[in-house]
Design a protein around this motif. Structure first.
Motif, PDB file in Angstrom:
ATOM      1  N   THR A  39       3.773  12.689   0.711  1.00  0.00           N
ATOM      2  CA  THR A  39       4.371  13.942   1.066  1.00  0.00           C
ATOM      3  C   THR A  39       4.658  13.935   2.446  1.00  0.00           C
ATOM      4  OG1 THR A  39       2.081  14.822   1.357  1.00  0.00           O
ATOM      5  CG2 THR A  39       2.750  14.921  -0.770  1.00  0.00           C
ATOM      6  N   THR A  40       5.044  15.122   2.905  1.00  0.00           N
ATOM      7  CA  THR A  40       5.381  15.318   4.405  1.00  0.00           C
ATOM      8  C   THR A  40       4.411  15.007   5.360  1.00  0.00           C
ATOM      9  OG1 THR A  40       7.197  17.121   3.690  1.00  0.00           O
ATOM     10  CG2 THR A  40       6.520  16.891   6.040  1.00  0.00           C
ATOM     11  N   GLY A  41       2.954  15.436   4.730  1.00  0.00           N
ATOM     12  CA  GLY A  41       1.907  15.290   5.821  1.00  0.00           C
ATOM     13  C   GLY A  41       1.069  14.218   5.365  1.00  0.00           C
ATOM     14  N   PHE A  42       1.609  13.115   4.734  1.00  0.00           N
ATOM     15  CA  PHE A  42       0.772  11.815   4.401  1.00  0.00           C
ATOM     16  C   PHE A  42       0.464  11.008   5.696  1.00  0.00           C
ATOM     17  CE2 PHE A  42       0.825   7.575   2.854  1.00  0.00           C
ATOM     18  CZ  PHE A  42      -0.009   7.498   2.031  1.00  0.00           C
ATOM     19  N   THR A  43      -0.940  10.951   5.751  1.00  0.00           N
ATOM     20  CA  THR A  43      -1.596  10.285   6.682  1.00  0.00           C
ATOM     21  C   THR A  43      -2.388   9.071   6.431  1.00  0.00           C
ATOM     22  OG1 THR A  43      -3.701  11.411   6.632  1.00  0.00           O
ATOM     23  CG2 THR A  43      -1.895  12.160   8.204  1.00  0.00           C
ATOM     24  N   GLY A  44      -1.939   8.702   5.029  1.00  0.00           N
ATOM     25  CA  GLY A  44      -2.661   7.362   4.449  1.00  0.00           C
ATOM     26  C   GLY A  44      -3.690   8.029   3.465  1.00  0.00           C
ATOM     27  N   THR A  45      -4.029   6.670   2.653  1.00  0.00           N
ATOM     28  CA  THR A  45      -5.191   7.072   1.604  1.00  0.00           C
ATOM     29  C   THR A  45      -5.659   5.825   1.171  1.00  0.00           C
ATOM     30  OG1 THR A  45      -5.525   8.308  -0.431  1.00  0.00           O
ATOM     31  CG2 THR A  45      -3.533   6.966  -0.353  1.00  0.00           C
ATOM     32  N   ASP A  46      -6.968   6.004   0.259  1.00  0.00           N
ATOM     33  CA  ASP A  46      -7.391   4.843  -0.074  1.00  0.00           C
ATOM     34  C   ASP A  46      -7.507   4.770  -1.854  1.00  0.00           C
ATOM     35  OD1 ASP A  46      -8.180   3.677   2.105  1.00  0.00           O
ATOM     36  OD2 ASP A  46     -10.307   4.765   2.151  1.00  0.00           O
ATOM     37  N   VAL A  47      -7.263   4.171  -2.461  1.00  0.00           N
ATOM     38  CA  VAL A  47      -7.391   3.895  -4.074  1.00  0.00           C
ATOM     39  C   VAL A  47      -8.384   3.006  -4.539  1.00  0.00           C
ATOM     40  CG1 VAL A  47      -6.130   3.327  -6.241  1.00  0.00           C
ATOM     41  CG2 VAL A  47      -4.892   4.589  -4.273  1.00  0.00           C
ATOM     42  N   LEU A  48      -9.352   3.851  -5.224  1.00  0.00           N
ATOM     43  CA  LEU A  48     -10.568   2.894  -5.563  1.00  0.00           C
ATOM     44  C   LEU A  48     -10.099   1.932  -6.880  1.00  0.00           C
ATOM     45  CD1 LEU A  48     -13.529   2.433  -5.997  1.00  0.00           C
ATOM     46  CD2 LEU A  48     -13.659   4.343  -7.521  1.00  0.00           C
ATOM     47  N   LEU A  49     -10.386   0.800  -6.805  1.00  0.00           N
ATOM     48  CA  LEU A  49     -10.024  -0.379  -7.841  1.00  0.00           C
ATOM     49  C   LEU A  49     -11.405  -0.612  -8.271  1.00  0.00           C
ATOM     50  CD1 LEU A  49      -7.849  -3.206  -8.409  1.00  0.00           C
ATOM     51  CD2 LEU A  49     -10.287  -3.461  -8.526  1.00  0.00           C
ATOM     52  N   PHE A  50     -11.931  -0.409  -9.919  1.00  0.00           N
ATOM     53  CA  PHE A  50     -13.133  -0.797 -10.316  1.00  0.00           C
ATOM     54  C   PHE A  50     -13.065  -1.508 -11.552  1.00  0.00           C
ATOM     55  CE2 PHE A  50     -11.704   3.304 -11.437  1.00  0.00           C
ATOM     56  CZ  PHE A  50     -11.860   3.630 -12.879  1.00  0.00           C
ATOM     57  N   GLY A  51     -14.127  -2.067 -11.854  1.00  0.00           N
ATOM     58  CA  GLY A  51     -14.195  -2.930 -13.114  1.00  0.00           C
ATOM     59  C   GLY A  51     -15.319  -3.508 -13.370  1.00  0.00           C
ATOM     60  N   ALA A  52     -15.354  -4.335 -14.655  1.00  0.00           N
ATOM     61  CA  ALA A  52     -16.561  -4.939 -14.967  1.00  0.00           C
ATOM     62  C   ALA A  52     -16.136  -6.375 -15.736  1.00  0.00           C
ATOM     63  CB  ALA A  52     -17.067  -4.034 -16.246  1.00  0.00           C
ATOM     64  N   VAL A  53     -17.156  -7.111 -15.571  1.00  0.00           N
ATOM     65  CA  VAL A  53     -17.215  -8.465 -16.241  1.00  0.00           C
ATOM     66  C   VAL A  53     -18.007  -8.671 -17.237  1.00  0.00           C
ATOM     67  CG1 VAL A  53     -15.820  -9.634 -14.418  1.00  0.00           C
ATOM     68  CG2 VAL A  53     -18.288  -9.687 -14.320  1.00  0.00           C
ATOM     69  N   GLN A  54     -17.975  -9.524 -18.334  1.00  0.00           N
ATOM     70  CA  GLN A  54     -18.803  -9.892 -19.233  1.00  0.00           C
ATOM     71  C   GLN A  54     -20.090 -10.587 -18.908  1.00  0.00           C
ATOM     72  OE1 GLN A  54     -18.923  -8.536 -22.221  1.00  0.00           O
ATOM     73  NE2 GLN A  54     -20.660  -9.735 -23.103  1.00  0.00           N
ATOM     74  N   ASN A  55     -19.550 -11.922 -17.969  1.00  0.00           N
ATOM     75  CA  ASN A  55     -20.507 -12.457 -17.418  1.00  0.00           C
ATOM     76  C   ASN A  55     -20.346 -12.671 -15.835  1.00  0.00           C
ATOM     77  OD1 ASN A  55     -22.033 -13.192 -19.884  1.00  0.00           O
ATOM     78  ND2 ASN A  55     -20.504 -14.748 -20.261  1.00  0.00           N
ATOM     79  N   GLU A  56     -21.284 -13.225 -15.138  1.00  0.00           N
ATOM     80  CA  GLU A  56     -21.298 -13.426 -13.739  1.00  0.00           C
ATOM     81  C   GLU A  56     -20.037 -14.037 -13.352  1.00  0.00           C
ATOM     82  OE1 GLU A  56     -24.721 -14.432 -11.618  1.00  0.00           O
ATOM     83  OE2 GLU A  56     -26.096 -13.300 -13.220  1.00  0.00           O
ATOM     84  N   GLY A  57     -19.531 -13.892 -12.212  1.00  0.00           N
ATOM     85  CA  GLY A  57     -18.466 -14.614 -11.582  1.00  0.00           C
ATOM     86  C   GLY A  57     -17.808 -14.038 -10.393  1.00  0.00           C
ATOM     87  N   ASP A  58     -17.145 -14.633  -9.956  1.00  0.00           N
ATOM     88  CA  ASP A  58     -16.311 -14.085  -8.446  1.00  0.00           C
ATOM     89  C   ASP A  58     -15.212 -13.371  -8.843  1.00  0.00           C
ATOM     90  OD1 ASP A  58     -18.088 -15.212  -6.425  1.00  0.00           O
ATOM     91  OD2 ASP A  58     -17.662 -17.053  -7.115  1.00  0.00           O
ATOM     92  N   ILE A  59     -14.677 -12.516  -7.925  1.00  0.00           N
ATOM     93  CA  ILE A  59     -13.696 -11.553  -8.103  1.00  0.00           C
ATOM     94  C   ILE A  59     -12.644 -11.693  -6.816  1.00  0.00           C
ATOM     95  CG2 ILE A  59     -12.633  -9.267  -8.291  1.00  0.00           C
ATOM     96  CD1 ILE A  59     -14.135 -10.315 -11.110  1.00  0.00           C
ATOM     97  N   ILE A  60     -11.454 -11.658  -7.031  1.00  0.00           N
ATOM     98  CA  ILE A  60     -10.665 -11.750  -5.922  1.00  0.00           C
ATOM     99  C   ILE A  60      -9.595 -10.827  -6.473  1.00  0.00           C
ATOM    100  CG2 ILE A  60      -8.617 -13.022  -4.580  1.00  0.00           C
ATOM    101  CD1 ILE A  60     -10.100 -15.467  -4.917  1.00  0.00           C
TER     102      ILE A  60
END
Length: 248
Positions: A39-60
């Motif tokens: 919008t006209t007054g947009f100064t930036g924002t954060d978007v939350l990404l979330f999730g889950a895995v069945q077993n352990e592992g690394d996420i990129i």
């Protein structure tokens, strides 16, 4: 309130994960918002990404904005003045690039894996369309990355992904005030033993809304008319200012 909504969402996600061993590499991902409204007054924002895995592992996580051609110019000092001289044009350059990981990427996977999946700024395939030497191409590419980092459109280092347990994870994706519009592709990689076990892709749209969107659309549809109107407004503003100062 945001944290409560997140916990409720990941609870639902974890409940949907399959239980069978054949689905051991299951990866479920979502965003708190699939639309970033500028919008006209947009100064930036954060978007939350979330999730889950069945077993352990690394996420990129990688976030890539729309591709476009970009020109990098080399400045040289001439008679005490810095002027643009030679230049190089690159295509397939993302207008935005960010990444996140729960551990350093070079520990999670080897360079070949990261290169194959174009993970990390150093593995982005910017193609030079200008006929230049390999040494000059490297220098121009480094300048391009540096310029994009300076304006906040390429993150200098991966953001942190936090695991709330062995299964649930989250990270924040920051979009600065100058974020370009378009459709962004977010890739989430589940990595085990240095190999890609699963990949999920989800789109996110960055779009202008409200008055700024109407002005932007008008400027692109009727560029000549927009330019004339802008000149007229500038002339009128200058005349009004001169009258006001004269009376003062």
């Amino acid at each position: 309130m945001f944290r409560i909504a997140f916990m409720a969402a990941v609870t639902v996600i974890s409940a949907t994960l399959p239980l069978k061993n054949s689905w051991a590499d299951a990866l479920v991902v979502d965003l708190s918002n699939h639309l970033v409204a500028i919008t006209t007054g947009f100064t930036g924002t954060d978007v939350l990404l979330f999730g889950a895995v069945q077993n352990e592992g690394d996420i990129i996580v990688t976030v890539r904005g729309p591709d476009q051609d970009m020109v990098v110019r080399r400045k040289e000092r001439t008679v005490g003045i810095w002027v643009n001289r030679e230049s190089a044009t690159f295509k397939n350059v993302p207008t935005y690039y960010a990444s996140a990981s729960n551990r350093p990427m070079d520990i999670i996977a080897n360079d070949n894996v990261l290169k194959d999946y174009r993970i990390g700024l150093e593995h982005q395939r910017f193609i030079a369309t200008t006929d230049i030497t390999e040494v000059d191409q490297k220098a121009y590419r480094e300048a391009l990355v540096r310029n994009m980092q300076n304006v906040g459109l390429f993150n200098q280092r991966p953001a942190k992904i936090s695991f709330l347990s062995n299964q649930l994870f989250r990270t924040d994706i920051h979009f600065p005030a100058n974020t370009p519009t378009g459709t962004y592709m977010i890739n989430v990689y589940l990595i085990r033993d240095g190999r890609i076990a699963s990949v999920k892709t989800t789109p996110l749209v960055v779009s202008k809304t409200g008055v700024s969107a109407e002005v932007y659309d008008f400027a692109h549809r009727y560029s000549a008319l927009y330019g004339i109107i802008a000149v007229i407004i500038a002339v009128i503003s200058g005349w009004v200012a001169s009258v006001a100062f004269r009376k003062g």
